[in-house]
Design a protein around this motif. Structure first.
Motif, PDB file in Angstrom:
ATOM      1  N   ARG A   1       0.889  -1.209  -0.008  1.00 43.52           N
ATOM      2  CA  ARG A   1      -0.170  -0.125   0.043  1.00 43.52           C
ATOM      3  C   ARG A   1       1.028   1.125  -0.123  1.00 43.52           C
TER       4      ARG A   1
ATOM      5  N   GLN B   1      -6.389   2.122  -7.532  1.00 43.22           N
ATOM      6  CA  GLN B   1      -5.712   3.094  -7.696  1.00 43.22           C
ATOM      7  C   GLN B   1      -6.579   4.403  -7.430  1.00 43.22           C
TER       8      GLN B   1
ATOM      9  N   ASN C   1      -6.169   8.850  -7.926  1.00 44.16           N
ATOM     10  CA  ASN C   1      -5.502  10.055  -8.081  1.00 44.16           C
ATOM     11  C   ASN C   1      -6.312  11.034  -8.266  1.00 44.16           C
TER      12      ASN C   1
ATOM     13  N   TYR D   1      -3.371  10.774  -3.688  1.00 41.86           N
ATOM     14  CA  TYR D   1      -3.237   9.626  -4.300  1.00 41.86           C
ATOM     15  C   TYR D   1      -3.291   8.492  -3.437  1.00 41.86           C
TER      16      TYR D   1
ATOM     17  N   TYR E   1      -2.517   3.863  -3.706  1.00 48.47           N
ATOM     18  CA  TYR E   1      -2.259   2.631  -4.558  1.00 48.47           C
ATOM     19  C   TYR E   1      -2.200   1.420  -3.589  1.00 48.47           C
ATOM     20  N   SER E   2      -2.763   0.332  -4.393  1.00 47.84           N
ATOM     21  CA  SER E   2      -2.631  -0.778  -3.495  1.00 47.84           C
ATOM     22  C   SER E   2      -2.843  -2.113  -4.461  1.00 47.84           C
TER      23      SER E   2
END
Length: 912
Positions: free
Chosen positions: A768, A807, A809, A774, A776-777
């Motif tokens: 992660r 994701q 962003n 932002y 993300y994982s």
């Protein structure tokens, strides 16, 4: 598999080495005293924080007022001292080669009650405080996006994470309860808090271990703890209005709409919500309700079928009379319609082979339910409290289903075929009421408590059954002599009354040792009247069928006595308790005028032990034993003809079984680097186990009967190792874990003992990375399962792999974009020669508007690759099943979301 195990070992070593690399030979010391009395304060929390980012470095507790912290690295730090009822003390300091030691001398603490109003303490925002066993996070130290929710805040806290299933974990332990300002909110439903309460309303997040509800009711500490999060609201956010509303529409006539409005004041909380959708969302928290097992989504919807959900609720929480009285109440109502269509193929194990059953089914169901729950609490005086609860529920349901089942012999020749049509109307109402009284005596630790509970359940149904069952001989030709047709009306009436009571007295023997003893009793009376009527020549259902009619009256009465010893200190907590009693059962067949009585002795021993190496490293051990008495369904089940291919008969000679459960848990957590290790080991086995004996005749009819297993002990075991933390100098979070589990189960097939041995190896690697703009994982899972059965060579060994990713962003001009993916692969094996794979992909794109970015328009694409086929595979000890069900496939939804809020102002500004 070997590479993943190697990676886990590497991560473990990396965490340890990176932790070691950050320690040094620098030391601080001092003493904490009370300014007024000049006495030393024992047990004060002394914390060292990084001066740059307030990250926790080390902490300790004063021993007779003195403290010393060694092995600190060089750098600039902030010392924070906290003690109940005293003003926090903070001071900056530095450690380097020229100043390897810092002696603070006597640090004077000021009582909050003595602090002058014109004294202003300017201190740096501290991210984490340790108050005894409570970890407290300062929400102001963590930046979130505008209109972020509590869920977004939790993801930023050290040691806190939300896994791919939506379950909240803190330092590797699952959070089971969530409160707002110490009170339940909408029936203790986490989704209604995490998804809807705004992050900017939060002052603190407190995490601690609470007692179980059973321990609270009985007053006896059972050694079990409930990991709890308490969301403490900011003072300036406790008075105002806030909420969220969204509405969406898409192709295939998909729609979704939700609204929640809240009005808070220091003494009252009022909230309302509503939801309607045909996208699979059931309840305000959407699909997330099922992750927590809460919400108003218990309408038997598990993602199979096409649902239309409508529900809403009102919540009130108020205190008055100097907080001596309080009322917490919730009303919910909702309806759910589900259309289902599916098919399945099952391979049923036999001693000399297997039969294959193919089924096709369609159904429609409707359910409307209402709930009203209330809790009134009052402080009768300075030493006694009384809690009264009431809960009422009503439900109206209907369903229509059609099913066609065909069974084929192992040689491919037709064995039987069964076609059924069922329709049902169902009405249900229930009530639960309780009173809980607690009294504290003058002597510390001496207490008395008593608890009473009663409930009722009433239901009525009107069912119609039509079926046609055909049997075929060894040549596959119709055997008309055995074929049957059924056309019946089946009214039923069920009611039960349950009463329970207990009392508990606790006496402190010495400072750290207490004795508790008490007793409880219960009585449950029920009557189940299910009649069957055949259709006469006139077309009226007026011909009684006594063979498949039931009218049973049952009584269960228990009396139990228990005693407990508990030792508690700062380092060791240990408990030993036992419960010994009796269970008396009586079942009366009102149709055939027969009576069955049974009496059992019940024993429930319990041992628990906890050792604290430090506040962040503990070892726990538990043992629980329990007598498991046979149920009425196992002793004398109801006679039924709704499925003549699967019949259960009773065994009045059944004896109780006894289960033994052992658990071990080791946890270490290094707050400096947010790194930790969790190791869990569980082992359970059962003596004199109650197992099923399935007799399958030449026509494919399965007759089940339960019996006690002698000489064998069914068992299950599990070993789980989790390592989590940030690599040095990185915001990346690694959470690798490995799980090895197995079991040995037994049952009888045509009077032959069937032993099934299963073992599963699973490796999971979540990664992660996130910030305010932002996130993300990635989560990779590999699993191998080996099955062995002595009665068949058709072992269902299989491999599976899963890749999940997320994701998000935030883009310029307040645009945002995100994706969620889930790829599953089940390898072929001897039972299923083809692989099962699917890739579910969801993506969304949107823009935020207005100054506070509280208006959003989002376009979401669900199942973009259209691979949600509804395929699934399951297996039991004697069968393997592959199913395909109707599910929601690819659709697009355009949603408008508005977050609104208006809060009152404080007379004076808050302190940082």
């Amino acid at each position: 598999m070997k590479n993943l195990v190697t990676l886990i070992a590497f991560c473990c070593c990396f965490c340890v080495l990176s932790a070691s690399a950050q320690t040094g030979d620098y030391t601080i010391k001092g003493a904490i005293i009370d300014t007024a009395s000049k006495t030393q304060l024992d047990g004060a929390t002394v914390t060292v924080l990084s001066d740059k980012d307030s990250i926790l470095q080390k902490y300790t507790y004063t021993n007779k007022g003195n403290f010393s912290i060694s092995k600190l690295p060089a750098g600039k730090f902030l010392l924070l001292v906290t003690y109940p009822e005293f003003v926090d003390y903070s001071a900056a300091f530095s450690l380097n080669a020229a100043n390897p030691q810092k002696d603070f001398g006597d640090i004077a603490m000021i009582l909050k009650s003595r602090m002058l109003k014109d004294v202003i303490i300017k201190a740096k925002v501290v991210a984490i405080k340790l108050k005894g066993d409570t970890t407290e996070f300062n929400a102001a130290a963590y930046a979130t996006q505008k209109n972020a929710k509590v869920e977004d805040l939790l993801k930023l806290l050290p040691g806190m994470r939300i896994n791919q299933s939506g379950v909240i974990l803190f330092q590797g332990e699952q959070v089971q309860k969530m409160l707002v300002d110490g009170e339940e909110f909408f029936g203790d439903d986490p989704a209604l808090i995490t998804k809807n309460v705004r992050a900017d309303m939060v002052s603190k997040i407190q995490v601690y271990d609470d007692k179980t509800e059973q321990a609270k009711r009985s007053g006896m500490d059972d050694g079990q703890k409930v990991k709890t999060i308490n969301v403490v609201l900011r003072e300036d956010k406790k008075r105002g209005v806030f909420g969220k509303a969204d509405a969406g529409a898409g192709n295939d006539k998909r729609y979704a709409g939700q609204v929640m409005a809240n009005k808070f004041s220091p003494k009252e909380k009022i909230a309302v919500y509503g939801n309607t959708a045909n996208t699979g969302s059931v309840g305000l928290g959407g699909g997330d309700n099922s992750k927590y097992g809460g919400g108003f989504s218990d309408y038997s919807f598990n993602g199979v079928g096409i649902p239309v959900a409508r529900d809403g609720g009102v919540h009130y929480d108020g205190k008055w009379n100097q907080d001596k009285q309080s009322l917490n109440a919730t009303y919910k109502l909702g309806g759910l319609d589900v259309d289902r269509q599916g098919s399945s193929q099952s391979k049923i194990t036999l001693p000399d082979g297997f039969n294959t059953t193919n089924s096709n089914s369609t159904s429609h169901s409707h359910n409307f339910r209402q709930n009203l729950d209330a809790r009134f609490s009052t402080k009768l005086d300075s030493v006694s409290t009384l809690d009264v609860t009431a809960s009422n529920s009503t439900s109206n349901a209907s369903s229509v289903s059609d099913n066609n089942t065909t069974t084929i012999r192992g040689n491919g020749i037709l064995l039987n075929n069964n076609t059924t049509h069922n329709s049902s109307n169902y009405n249900y109402k229930s009530g639960e009421y309780s009173a809980d009284y607690h009294l504290r005596f003058k002597k510390p630790g001496r207490t008395f408590s008593t608890y009473g509970y009663l409930s009722f359940n009433d239901s009525k149904s009107n069912d119609y059954l039509k079926s046609k069952l055909n049997y075929y001989n060894d040549s596959g030709n119709l055997d008309s002599t055995r074929s049957t047709q059924t056309d019946q009306y089946k009214p039923s009436d069920y009611n039960s009354r349950y009463v329970y009571g207990n009392f508990l007295y606790t006496e402190p023997l010495v400072k750290k040792l207490a004795l508790s003893f008490g007793m409880n009793f219960s009585n449950n009376n029920s009557r189940n009247n299910q009649r069957s009527f055949n259709r006469s020549a006139s077309g009226i259902y007026d011909v009684p069928d006594l063979l498949y009619s039931n009218d049973y009256s049952t009584t269960n009465a228990t009396h139990n006595y228990y005693a407990a010893l508990r030792y508690s200190s700062e380092i060791i907590s240990a408990g030993l308790n036992g419960q010994l009693g009796s269970l008396q059962q009586k079942q009366t067949d009102n149709i055939f005028d027969t009576v069955l009585t049974r009496k059992f002795t019940v024993f429930r021993p319990h041992v628990d032990f906890l050792y604290r190496f430090s506040k962040a490293a503990t070892i726990n051990f538990w043992y629980n034993g329990q007598t498991q008495t046979p149920s009425f369904n196992q002793i004398q089940p109801l006679r039924q003809n709704s499925d003549l291919l699967n019949i259960t008969i009773g065994n009045p000679l059944l004896k109780p079984s006894f289960s033994n459960a052992f658990s071990f848990f080791y946890r270490v957590y290094q707050a400096v680097n947010d790194q930790g290790i969790n190791l869990r080991v569980n082992y359970n086995f059962t003596s004199n186990a109650i197992v099923s004996n399935r007799m399958t005749d030449s026509a494919g009819v399965n007759t089940y009967q339960y019996s006690n297993l002698s000489g064998k002990h069914p068992n299950t075991w599990n070993t789980y190792l989790e390592i989590y933390g940030h690599p040095k100098g990185s915001s990346l979070l690694l959470l690798p874990n490995i799980n090895i589990s197995g079991n040995n189960s037994y049952n009888l097939i045509n009077n032959q003992l069937s032993k099934n041995h299963n073992i599963n190896y699973a490796v999971n690697l979540p990664i992660r990375l996130g910030a305010t703009n932002y996130s993300y994982s990635v989560n990779l899972t590999a699993s191998i399962t080996n099955n062995q059965a002595n009665l068949t060579q058709l072992a269902n060994n299989y491999k599976s792999y899963e890749l999940e990713f997320h994701q998000y962003n935030k883009l310029p001009l307040n645009f945002f974009i995100g994706t969620d993916g889930d790829y599953n692969y089940n390898a072929p094996n001897r039972v299923y020669p083809t692989a099962l794979k699917k890739f579910l992909l969801k993506a969304y794109f949107g823009k935020a508007f207005l100054k506070e970015e509280n208006l959003k328009i989002t376009l979401t694409g669900n199942d973009l690759l259209n691979q949600n086929t509804g395929y699934s595979r399951t297996n039991t000890s004697d069968s393997f099943t592959e199913s395909r069900d109707m599910v929601i496939k690819r659709f697009f939804l355009l949603t408008v979301t508005w977050d609104f809020s208006k809060f009152g102002k404080l007379a004076q500004p808050q302190k940082p």
